[in-house]
Design an enzyme around this catalytic site. Structure first.
Site: not given
Ligand code: UD1
Ligand code: MG
Length: 465
Positions: A367, A15, A86, A142, A172, A157, A110-111, A381
């Site tokens: 410069y 996104r 995740t 979630g 969550n 979720e 990380g986000d 100057a």
């Molecule tokens: C996840 C949670 C959700 C929570 C939300 C909070 C799960 C299934 N859901 O959803 O309950 O409310 O975060 O922000 O965990 N990532 C990986 N590998 C993967 C998938 C994701 O490293 O295979 C990392 C992404 O880069 C990101 C973080 O995990 O930094 C969360 O992933 P994202 O896809 O944003 O999960 P959400 O749908 O936000």
């Molecule tokens: Mg997220």
């Protein structure tokens, strides 16, 4: 007992619609992932960063932060391969967590950049804890299901939730502390039998909660807000700006227009600092007591001593500025500029690797690159240090109390002795000894009435009006 952090950073970030991996998008100049890493306590054994999409860029960023000493603990990158959710991200960390002898794992996304360090410290000290937030519009987060006594009962979720579960406003935050043994077992039993066909970490957390108490702490929404789109990024930047600026105001800093003033998280401001509108301070920046930073100025990775006056529209990058110096308007200080106290750098002056001693002045259009300029020296100057011959850079050494006349070119390598005087318009190619007068000019010619003669000739020859 060893606590290891795991930071999830392998997702594509669809996104964001970007070439840059999501976790490298900045908030006030620092990547989201750096914000997260910086919240970790210094006594943590290690942090694993799960990477995949944009791996090279993320690894290069991690190297750079390490080299700058910005990481609080050792960081190990783990490549997830094709990200399958995740839960899968944690599964690929099993060998590394075992190797590190982890007894407890703290998981962060990380986000999610703005979780306060104090909150992360509580998470790191907790036995089993999940961070949640209450949202008016819980959207795609979630949902947190709790027992009557508040303990975690389940996580669902949004895409898998029943209408009743979707109506829950407690969501969550994606930050957890869990005993490694219990989580490890739960990870081995995960399936992807859900709406997104992903291995959910949330399923593993819920499984742990069935066997032992997992506490739920409710945080302020902006502490756990995720960056999933450019709209989120903008909202996070606004939240971070308001927080940082308010904190500096309580420390005695005046903001003439706080809404347009962007002060990064690694900036330190002294008392009685005045920040005019539309300023950006990024990276590691120190601004001493009593400094005034003029409108439209950008300062990166630099140190200003006390009482420095920066007039509007200056750019200062990797520079040091001594006490009471005055810059601008429209000055550009580049990397390696090092100014003592009371130095003046005026409009349209560019400096690079320029060491200027006390009270030296370059007030207009110059410069000054690869140079050392002694105390009390005046640069006129239009003076240029010709430091580059097309292949190599050379230095220009200028002594104390030298007067360099306007429009002089100093062809490096060249040395000007203390107290020397260089006449305006000179091209200096040879060293000038102390107290010498150097001039290189074509002798001036003069013809009485010559202008009138020339003009009449010009009229005849062109025939145009
Ligand atoms: C996840 C949670 C959700 C929570 C939300 C909070 C799960 C299934 N859901 O959803 O309950 O409310 O975060 O922000 O965990 N990532 C990986 N590998 C993967 C998938 C994701 O490293 O295979 C990392 C992404 O880069 C990101 C973080 O995990 O930094 C969360 O992933 P994202 O896809 O944003 O999960 P959400 O749908 O936000
Ligand atoms: Mg997220």
């Amino acid at each position: 007992m060893s606590t290891v952090a795991v930071i999830l950073a392998a997702g594509l970030g669809t996104r964001m619609k970007s070439r840059l991996p999501k976790v490298l998008h900045p908030i006030l100049g620092d990547a989201s992932l750096l914000w997260v890493l910086r919240t970790l306590p210094r006594d943590l054994g290690a942090a694993l960063v799960v990477v995949h999409h944009g791996k090279e860029q993320v690894l290069a960023a991690l190297e750079g932060w390490k080299a700058q000493g910005l990481l609080p603990c050792p960081v190990i990158a783990v490549d997830q391969g094709e990200p399958l959710g995740t839960g899968h991200a944690l599964q690929v960390c099993i060998p590394e967590l075992d190797r590190l002898g982890a007894s407890r794992v703290v998981i962060l996304c990380g986000d999610v950049p703005l979780t306060p360090p104090a909150t992360v410290a509580r998470l790191c000290a907790a036995e089993a804890l999940l961070l949640a937030m209450d949202l008016e519009e819980p959207g795609s987060y979630g949902r947190v299901i709790q027992q009557a006594d508040g303990r975690l009962a389940g996580l669902v979720e949004a895409k898998d939730a029943t209408p009743e579960q979707r109506a829950v406003h407690r969501v969550n935050g994606g930050a957890y502390a869990l005993p490694w043994n219990a989580l490890r077992k739960a990870l081995q039993n995960l399936t992807n039998d859900n709406a997104q066909k992903e291995f959910y970490l949330t399923d593993a957390v819920a499984a742990v909660a069935r066997d032992q108490a997992v506490a739920v702490e409710v945080c302020a929404p902006e502490d756990l807000a995720g960056m999933n789109s450019r709209l989120d990024q903008s909202a996070l930047q606004t939240a971070a700006r308001q927080r940082i600026n308010a904190a500096w105001m309580t420390e005695g800093v005046t903001f003439l227009h706080a809404d347009s003033t962007l002060v990064g998280p690694r900036v330190s401001l002294g008392r009685d600092v005045v920040l005019e509108p539309s300023i950006r301070l990024e990276g590691t920046v120190t601004v001493g007591d009593g400094c005034c930073v003029g409108q439209g100025t950008v300062i990166t990775d630099s140190v200003l001593a006390e009482d420095v006056e920066i007039r509007p529209y200056c750019v200062v990058d990797r520079a040091k500025v001594g006490p009471g110096s005055k810059l601008g308007p429209f000055a550009r200080l580049r990397e390696g500029t090092d100014l003592d106290g009371g130095v003046h750098i005026g409009n349209f002056v560019e400096t690079k690797k320029a060491r200027m001693h006390k009270g030296a002045k370059a007030n207009h259009l110059a410069y000054l690159g690869d140079t050392e300029i002694g105390a009390g020296t005046n640069i006129g100057a239009g003076v240029i240090t010709c430091n580059y011959d097309g292949v190599n850079k050379h230095r220009t050494l200028i002594g104390r109390n030298v007067f360099v006349g306007s429009d002089t070119q100093l062809v490096a390598p060249v040395t000007i002795g203390d107290g020397a005087l260089i006449g305006a318009g000179s091209t200096i190619t040879k060293d000038v000894p102390a107290d010498a007068l150097a001039l290189s000019r074509v002798p001036q010619t003069l013809r009485e009435g010559g202008a009138t003669t020339l003009r009449s000739r010009q009229k005849k020859s062109t025939g145009l009006s």
